[in-house]
Design a protein around this motif. Sequence first.
Motif, PDB file in Angstrom:
ATOM      1  N   ALA A   1      35.129  -2.089  87.458  1.00 42.04           N
ATOM      2  CA  ALA A   1      34.973  -1.785  88.878  1.00 42.04           C
ATOM      3  C   ALA A   1      33.987  -0.640  89.051  1.00 42.04           C
ATOM      4  O   ALA A   1      33.650  -0.276  90.174  1.00 42.04           O
TER       5      ALA A   1
ATOM      6  N   TYR B   1      31.126   1.330  89.815  1.00 46.88           N
ATOM      7  CA  TYR B   1      29.932   1.032  90.594  1.00 46.88           C
ATOM      8  C   TYR B   1      29.623   2.256  91.426  1.00 46.88           C
ATOM      9  O   TYR B   1      30.442   2.688  92.230  1.00 46.88           O
TER      10      TYR B   1
ATOM     11  N   CYS C   1      34.851 -10.828  88.718  1.00 43.81           N
ATOM     12  CA  CYS C   1      34.563 -10.895  90.157  1.00 43.81           C
ATOM     13  C   CYS C   1      35.529  -9.991  90.921  1.00 43.81           C
ATOM     14  O   CYS C   1      35.136  -9.217  91.788  1.00 43.81           O
TER      15      CYS C   1
ATOM     16  N   THR D   1      37.352  -7.392  89.984  1.00 41.81           N
ATOM     17  CA  THR D   1      37.184  -5.940  89.830  1.00 41.81           C
ATOM     18  C   THR D   1      35.929  -5.473  90.574  1.00 41.81           C
ATOM     19  O   THR D   1      35.919  -4.381  91.135  1.00 41.81           O
ATOM     20  N   ALA D   2      34.887  -6.299  90.598  1.00 40.69           N
ATOM     21  CA  ALA D   2      33.674  -5.931  91.353  1.00 40.69           C
ATOM     22  C   ALA D   2      33.997  -5.795  92.841  1.00 40.69           C
ATOM     23  O   ALA D   2      33.503  -4.887  93.515  1.00 40.69           O
TER      24      ALA D   2
ATOM     25  N   SER E   1      36.747  -4.826  94.078  1.00 36.19           N
ATOM     26  CA  SER E   1      37.560  -3.621  94.314  1.00 36.19           C
ATOM     27  C   SER E   1      36.672  -2.397  94.543  1.00 36.19           C
ATOM     28  O   SER E   1      37.082  -1.457  95.212  1.00 36.19           O
ATOM     29  N   SER E   2      35.454  -2.433  94.003  1.00 34.88           N
ATOM     30  CA  SER E   2      34.558  -1.300  94.216  1.00 34.88           C
ATOM     31  C   SER E   2      33.393  -1.666  95.138  1.00 34.88           C
ATOM     32  O   SER E   2      32.396  -0.961  95.192  1.00 34.88           O
ATOM     33  N   ALA E   3      33.519  -2.785  95.858  1.00 35.36           N
ATOM     34  CA  ALA E   3      32.493  -3.217  96.812  1.00 35.36           C
ATOM     35  C   ALA E   3      31.119  -3.355  96.144  1.00 35.36           C
ATOM     36  O   ALA E   3      30.081  -3.071  96.728  1.00 35.36           O
ATOM     37  N   ASP E   4      31.145  -3.834  94.889  1.00 33.89           N
ATOM     38  CA  ASP E   4      29.925  -3.981  94.091  1.00 33.89           C
ATOM     39  C   ASP E   4      29.336  -5.375  94.330  1.00 33.89           C
ATOM     40  O   ASP E   4      29.962  -6.374  93.975  1.00 33.89           O
ATOM     41  N   PRO E   5      28.150  -5.471  94.945  1.00 31.39           N
ATOM     42  CA  PRO E   5      27.571  -6.802  95.218  1.00 31.39           C
ATOM     43  C   PRO E   5      26.997  -7.449  93.960  1.00 31.39           C
ATOM     44  O   PRO E   5      25.834  -7.802  93.909  1.00 31.39           O
TER      45      PRO E   5
ATOM     46  N   TRP F   1      26.471 -10.276  92.315  1.00 27.86           N
ATOM     47  CA  TRP F   1      26.454 -11.728  92.491  1.00 27.86           C
ATOM     48  C   TRP F   1      26.312 -12.455  91.155  1.00 27.86           C
ATOM     49  O   TRP F   1      26.646 -13.633  91.047  1.00 27.86           O
TER      50      TRP F   1
ATOM     51  N   GLU G   1      20.802  -4.193  98.768  1.00 26.15           N
ATOM     52  CA  GLU G   1      22.033  -3.775  98.098  1.00 26.15           C
ATOM     53  C   GLU G   1      22.928  -2.926  99.002  1.00 26.15           C
ATOM     54  O   GLU G   1      24.147  -3.121  99.049  1.00 26.15           O
TER      55      GLU G   1
ATOM     56  N   HIS H   1      26.621  -3.956 100.105  1.00 26.25           N
ATOM     57  CA  HIS H   1      27.695  -3.015  99.760  1.00 26.25           C
ATOM     58  C   HIS H   1      28.502  -2.647 101.006  1.00 26.25           C
ATOM     59  O   HIS H   1      29.738  -2.577 100.957  1.00 26.25           O
TER      60      HIS H   1
END
Lengths: 410, 410
Positions: free
Chosen positions: A406, A408, B314, B316-317, B319-323, B325, B365, B369
């Motif tokens: 996570a 980022y 996907c 965990t990404a 959870s940190s608002a990480d785009p 893709w 980005e 985000h």
Amino acid sequence: MNDALKVGEALPGGFLWGAVKAGIKVSGNPDLAAALVPGVGQATAMFTSNQVVAAPVTVGRRHMAATGGRVGLVLVNAGNANCATGQVGLDACEKTCVAAAETFGCIFDEVFPSSTGIIGVPFPDGKVIAALPGLKSSLGNMPEHAESFARAIMTTDTRMKVSQASFEVDGVEVRIFGAAKGAGMIHPRLGAPVAPHATMLVYLFTDIEAEGAQLRELLPAAVEHSFNSISIDGDTSTNDTVLLLTSGASGVRLNERTRTSFADALAQVCSKLAYAIVDDGEGVTHVVTLHITGARSEYEAKQIAKSIAHSPLCKTAWSSADPNWGRLMAAAGYSGVEFDPAKVTVRIGAEPVYEGGMRSPAFDEARAHAVMKQRDYTISMNFGLGEAECRFVTCDLTEQYVRINADYST
Amino acid sequence: MNDALKVGEALPGGFLWGAVKAGIKVSGNPDLAAALVPGVGQATAMFTSNQVVAAPVTVGRRHMAATGGRVGLVLVNAGNANCATGQVGLDACEKTCVAAAETFGCIFDEVFPSSTGIIGVPFPDGKVIAALPGLKSSLGNMPEHAESFARAIMTTDTRMKVSQASFEVDGVEVRIFGAAKGAGMIHPRLGAPVAPHATMLVYLFTDIEAEGAQLRELLPAAVEHSFNSISIDGDTSTNDTVLLLTSGASGVRLNERTRTSFADALAQVCSKLAYAIVDDGEGVTHVVTLHITGARSEYEAKQIAKSIAHSPLCKTAWSSADPNWGRLMAAAGYSGVEFDPAKVTVRIGAEPVYEGGMRSPAFDEARAHAVMKQRDYTISMNFGLGEAECRFVTCDLTEQYVRINADYST
């Protein structure tokens, strides 16, 4: 498994390894590695079955098809996966292969390229090409050279993963050296030889003399019981690659007489590397081997193992050494394999936990908990359906895994 | 979705609800709920497709088969799932049904039992039976009674999940009231009506007059687009149950004329409850709707959505608002659905992120985000294969989820 963490003297002949800093990794660590086979080697490769594949996978497949599996140079970069980069990424990969062929004096399509790292970011082919002369100067055949190769291909790995094995034929030693990287996005499903792609990258170097057809026959079995029998997070990468490359330098031929010894040595190297990958998995605090027995087929045994290995509820229970066998049974129950819960027995280590459709009368929570507090242990489940079995190596799911993935910062 | 969190006046007629503390939940909260249909209702049920099922699922199936779907009493306990408890658990479930039939004045096999809670612990039938008289005294047809039912069935839920809908036919109002529980082990795969088992429990009460066959025809479609289109952790429980129960008290018949109105109202109630379940998922900080379009079939669209919804990378990404893709494309790539990555377009909210095989030229980005920092948003992916689509509701994977499920104190 500490022997997986250093390179011994007994390296296969006919190879030169090296690595340099090309400036791709943010850390500034070495990130471009090469293995040169001056005499040109015979190889077979297995790639991810993911349909979204990185440029080097597409190029690597083409090259293997064009040459019938001849490989003169393995060129690997870490820090950028060259994946989801479109035609521009393919062009960039080919440019680096052309430049490498010139620098190292081999044929363009005898270059086998690999990339690992971030997806979707333009590939820095300029940095790779600029680093090639330095890479050539770094080559050598000593343990430190092999080690530099193994270290440069690492990304989120916390330690190098190498394994070696050898056997003698008429006083001549045949050797295998394997190097691997991979710590997350690990649930390889490698397809047919010369099929697709890797965040798990595995290079198996050996000096036996073999035909391509022999290698294509041997590798899948070794992979099926090692790299295709592990899972960290259930994510199958877009770049997974296993390359088996022979120099032939030992002069010993792969034939009916040497086949079993070679297959055993190969299986041993693959299993050690596969275990090392899980052991170094992101945030892992427990390595769990699922030993599924009494299945109708190995395929069904593996289906059950995967269902458990991908269950967040099972994995979080393992992280706290919680002998919650209900979660194991629930995950087996939705695996798609038909079975009668009343015929299943479950053990954690040697501790009986479930039998006859309910908690085992011999269940001792404290003892089961004690087994699970170890770093590695085995969960055995017999389904009473047949004679087939599998061993599948997986790990727990921890807060640390979530933190790593996570992470980022913007 | 705040309307999902209180019970309004417009409750269907012909039902009495109630709940008491039977002492099963460690918290001491109410844990035994009942819904009585004094006139006996017509019902259909869908159960989990997990093969390991709780005793009340086995008993519930038997009762539904024996009565052709007549239900006089719904009896639900929380705190103990009565699962993996063997024949002893089945006997305990039947004993409570017999006692409940006596207390509430209905027929034994018109009692529909449900249990949710811990797996593998002996079922406290004595506590349930002792609480039955108090449970009967608690019954009523007011919003507070319906609410007490909805609250007593909660386990790790942080809030009650209810939903209501109604429509008029010739001046007569037909009403639906739904109550659900579920916060973890959520990836329902409900099988054919009167098939298997639930940690997600859903009760749909309505006063329309209908035949069993009509209900069995309508429920699967409503479930497919709601409860079968959500996932929290990918774990399919051993107890999932959806019950649709009609009292007939409105006097309005389900027929060609009223069918569409009823189906729409039912779909609305199911979708709201399904969303509320994900929204209250263990450790959830983001609810993500995957809108998959341009698929060959709805089945394939859902396969892709599930692959993404179950990908720890996907989740965990998110959870940190990480785009990121690349992780979406990688998960789609191993879904088993064949597609050409160059034809896929991906949007996060309205922001273009991927097209033509690579990062979209319009990718911003910071804006992507910003979309992902919202509590709920939609990720749209068009695969350019056909006209089919699906909407699938899922959530992020957080450290809090791991903490909740790894919590084990010995």
